[in-house]
Design a protein around this motif. Structure first.
Motif, mmCIF file in Angstrom:
data_model
loop_
_atom_site.group_PDB
_atom_site.id
_atom_site.type_symbol
_atom_site.label_atom_id
_atom_site.label_comp_id
_atom_site.label_asym_id
_atom_site.label_seq_id
_atom_site.Cartn_x
_atom_site.Cartn_y
_atom_site.Cartn_z
ATOM 1 N N SER A 26 0.823 -1.206 0.000
ATOM 2 C CA SER A 26 0.000 0.000 0.000
ATOM 3 C C SER A 26 0.858 1.258 0.000
ATOM 4 C CB SER A 26 -0.889 0.022 1.235
ATOM 5 O OG SER A 26 -0.092 0.321 2.346
ATOM 6 N N ALA A 27 0.188 2.367 -0.298
ATOM 7 C CA ALA A 27 0.890 3.654 -0.307
ATOM 8 C C ALA A 27 0.867 4.273 1.082
ATOM 9 C CB ALA A 27 0.217 4.588 -1.300
ATOM 10 N N TRP A 28 0.771 3.441 2.071
ATOM 11 C CA TRP A 28 0.705 3.927 3.449
ATOM 12 C C TRP A 28 1.937 4.763 3.762
ATOM 13 C CZ3 TRP A 28 -2.536 4.865 6.973
ATOM 14 C CH2 TRP A 28 -2.120 5.026 8.287
ATOM 15 N N PRO A 29 1.777 5.964 4.298
ATOM 16 C CA PRO A 29 2.950 6.787 4.576
ATOM 17 C C PRO A 29 3.868 6.091 5.582
ATOM 18 C CG PRO A 29 0.910 8.007 4.891
ATOM 19 C CD PRO A 29 0.548 6.590 4.712
ATOM 20 N N PRO A 30 5.178 6.228 5.428
ATOM 21 C CA PRO A 30 6.087 5.541 6.337
ATOM 22 C C PRO A 30 5.915 6.027 7.771
ATOM 23 C CG PRO A 30 7.264 7.114 4.976
ATOM 24 C CD PRO A 30 5.863 7.066 4.464
ATOM 25 N N LEU A 31 5.830 5.097 8.691
ATOM 26 C CA LEU A 31 5.676 5.461 10.099
ATOM 27 C C LEU A 31 6.839 4.867 10.863
ATOM 28 C CD1 LEU A 31 1.916 4.599 10.574
ATOM 29 C CD2 LEU A 31 2.891 6.863 10.385
ATOM 30 N N MET A 140 -2.942 17.857 8.492
ATOM 31 C CA MET A 140 -3.972 16.853 8.792
ATOM 32 C C MET A 140 -3.494 15.434 8.475
ATOM 33 S SD MET A 140 -7.346 18.858 7.510
ATOM 34 C CE MET A 140 -7.885 20.346 8.349
ATOM 35 N N LEU A 141 -2.555 15.324 7.539
ATOM 36 C CA LEU A 141 -2.020 13.995 7.220
ATOM 37 C C LEU A 141 -1.144 13.508 8.371
ATOM 38 C CD1 LEU A 141 -1.007 14.412 3.466
ATOM 39 C CD2 LEU A 141 -3.208 13.784 4.429
ATOM 40 N N THR A 142 -0.375 14.429 8.937
ATOM 41 C CA THR A 142 0.513 14.055 10.046
ATOM 42 C C THR A 142 -0.303 13.663 11.270
ATOM 43 O OG1 THR A 142 1.807 15.900 9.219
ATOM 44 C CG2 THR A 142 2.610 14.837 11.212
ATOM 45 N N THR A 143 -1.369 14.424 11.540
ATOM 46 C CA THR A 143 -2.165 14.106 12.730
ATOM 47 C C THR A 143 -2.903 12.780 12.531
ATOM 48 O OG1 THR A 143 -3.925 15.551 11.902
ATOM 49 C CG2 THR A 143 -2.445 16.483 13.527
ATOM 50 N N ALA A 144 -3.321 12.507 11.281
ATOM 51 C CA ALA A 144 -3.996 11.225 11.011
ATOM 52 C C ALA A 144 -3.011 10.067 11.201
ATOM 53 C CB ALA A 144 -4.561 11.220 9.592
ATOM 54 N N GLU A 145 -1.761 10.279 10.815
ATOM 55 C CA GLU A 145 -0.738 9.239 11.015
ATOM 56 C C GLU A 145 -0.561 8.964 12.505
ATOM 57 O OE1 GLU A 145 2.897 10.456 9.158
ATOM 58 O OE2 GLU A 145 1.998 10.484 7.171
ATOM 59 N N SER A 146 -0.499 10.040 13.304
ATOM 60 C CA SER A 146 -0.330 9.868 14.761
ATOM 61 C C SER A 146 -1.500 9.072 15.335
ATOM 62 C CB SER A 146 -0.297 11.219 15.477
ATOM 63 O OG SER A 146 0.739 11.989 15.001
ATOM 64 N N TYR A 147 -2.693 9.397 14.848
ATOM 65 C CA TYR A 147 -3.906 8.727 15.334
ATOM 66 C C TYR A 147 -3.840 7.226 15.043
ATOM 67 C CZ TYR A 147 -8.912 7.448 15.159
ATOM 68 O OH TYR A 147 -10.127 6.835 15.316
ATOM 69 N N VAL A 148 -3.523 6.895 13.803
ATOM 70 C CA VAL A 148 -3.513 5.482 13.411
ATOM 71 C C VAL A 148 -2.354 4.745 14.089
ATOM 72 C CG1 VAL A 148 -3.275 3.910 11.458
ATOM 73 C CG2 VAL A 148 -4.723 5.908 11.268
#
Ligand code: SF4
Length: 467
Positions: A26-31, A140-148
């Motif tokens: 997936s294109a999931w952003p790197p965490l 909002m992308l960064t905060t969504a990453e933190s959430y997930v």
């Protein structure tokens, strides 16, 4: 009784394998996961299937607004008159609220991508639509990453496969007449039901401990999932993710018995009173977001009872502690103690907030054509400006004034230059040239998440002088 989980959650384990494969491509952003997490199986492979976005969205669409909303429970549990009183004030929607809704949708999309089967193409196309919203911000992308990332970490705490459900509509009507709510995420496994709420706002730091909105959601979630899990669920944990304020997620836990007792003994009686319009006014810190706060007589009474100030510190004593003559008798020093100053500051802050609200109400009322006796609206101070700056300055130069006299030659600010150069290159080139002076000491209340100011006096407190 209808099973609240889709039947396929129990019948199609094959989905876990397929989604595991998809998650790797997936294109999931790197965490950045902790080593402990990254060495374990992909979570998508071990989480049981949750209802699809469409199903939950449909369930989550409320038919109408409830009189007693879960998000206002902190208010109506204390001021049972508030819901009926507020009905005369039309609900306002602010840009902040709309921004929060958009941020929630992005969080939900990221969570669906992580925990359910969703193609990269679908994810990208839904994200693109959300990014076209005028209030969209890259943050909002960064905060969504933190959430997930947080949800992922919670799942990893469970021994077995937890059930993960997003945007779950819960029925609160056993405790709150016509009450319902939508939980951002519910995770169930072992003996624990975990509820997570995402908060996008920055203005107010939200605590999980004693948070009635979360506790109501937990009651609703128990009602929804008890038919499936029976009495296996013994504990409820609740979390607030507020990444724009702090990376530390606020969590708290209670037993199911404690939660049910709170629902029966605290919520039910207050909700009945409030719903029937038999409530009582009670002003306090919970008035902050009440729609009628500026013109509420109960709040005005609290804040105009200035005489109460004299009794506020030691109300049990017969002598007034703010009376200079009485202080000796009470064994108090001739000046206010630091404890008294702290107490008066808190009371003064409420007074200032109330007074500012009253002023803004009066301003709008006069602009709307009403009369507030003793007050009028005037034009505030304004600063002169050129109609056309370039043309005006050119005229000066044409009249013989030197350009060097007219213009100041100033570099761009650090932030502007960083934007032009790019953060990485900027840090490489100028990292050793940047200093960050200590900010000005600012008084705030102890709940402020910023670290306490360190002054020289504090730094050297406790150091005994030699000699
Ligand atoms: S302003 Fe405060 S006291 Fe007045 S109705 Fe609202 S919550 Fe109750």
């Amino acid at each position: 009784m209808t099973c609240p989980l889709p039947v396929r959650s129990w019948l199609t384990p094959g989905r876990w394998t397929r989604s595991s494969t998809r998650s790797r491509t997936s294109a999931w952003p790197p965490l950045r996961y902790s080593t402990k997490i990254s060495t374990r199986l992909s979570l998508t492979a071990c989480v049981r299937w949750a209802p699809t976005f469409k199903e939950e969205r449909l369930m989550a669409t409320p038919a109408k607004h409830a009189l007693l909303s879960a998000s206002a429970a902190h208010r109506w549990l204390k001021c049972t008159a508030a819901p009926t009183y507020e009905m005369q004030f039309p609900p306002k929607t602010s840009e902040y609220a709309e921004e929060g809704t958009l941020a929630h949708s992005i969080c939900e999309l990221y969570a669906r991508k992580k925990f359910t089967v969703m193609s990269t193409r679908k994810f990208n196309s839904e994200l693109k639509k959300l990014q076209e919203h005028p209030l969209y911000k890259p943050e909002m992308l960064t905060t969504a990453e933190s959430y997930v990332l947080y949800l992922y970490g919670v799942c990893m705490r469970y021994e077995g496969m937890p059930h993960v459900n997003m945007e779950v509509r819960v029925d609160l009507s056993d405790y709150v007449p016509q009450g319902f709510g939508t939980c951002d995420c519910i995770i169930i496994g072992g003996d624990t039901l975990h509820i997570t709420d995402y908060k996008h706002g920055q203005g107010v730091v939200v605590e999980a401990e004693g948070n009635p909105q979360m506790m109501l959601y937990a009651l609703g979630a128990l009602k929804r999932y008890t038919p499936v899990f029976g009495d296996k669920i013994k504990r409820v944990s609740m979390a607030i993710v507020q990444p724009r304020v702090t990376q530390d997620v606020k969590e708290c836990e209670m037993t199911v018995d404690e939660l049910l007792a709170w629902g029966e003994n605290v919520v039910k009686p207050a909700a009945q009173k409030a719903f029937n319009g038999e409530g009582e006014f009670c002003a306090g810190a919970h008035c902050k977001f009440c729609r009628g706060r500026d013109v509420c007589p109960a709040r005005a009474k609290l804040n105009t009872a200035l005489e109460d100030f004299k009794d506020c510190i030691t109300p049990d004593k017969a002598q007034n502690p703010l009376d200079p003559a009485a202080r000796k008798v009470l064994g108090l020093p001739p000046v206010l103690t630091d404890a008294e100053v702290g107490d008066l500051l808190t009371r003064g802050a409420n007074l200032v907030e109330w007074y500012e609200g009253l002023r803004s109400y009066a301003l709008q009322a006069i602009l709307d054509g009403k009369e507030i006796p003793g007050y009028k609206v005037v034009e505030g101070r304004s600063v002169r400006a050129f109609r056309d700056t370039d043309a005006a300055l050119q005229k000066l130069m044409d009249s013989g004034f030197d350009k060097a006299v007219i213009y100041d030659y100033e570099p761009k600010t650090l932030a502007q230059l960083e934007k032009i150069v790019g953060a990485k290159r900027f840090a490489e080139l100028l990292g050793d040239q940047i200093v960050k002076p200590k900010g000005k000491a600012t008084l705030t209340d102890e709940k402020d998440p910023r670290a306490a100011y360190s002054s020289a006096v504090v730094d050297f407190a406790g150091v005994v002088q030699d000699g």
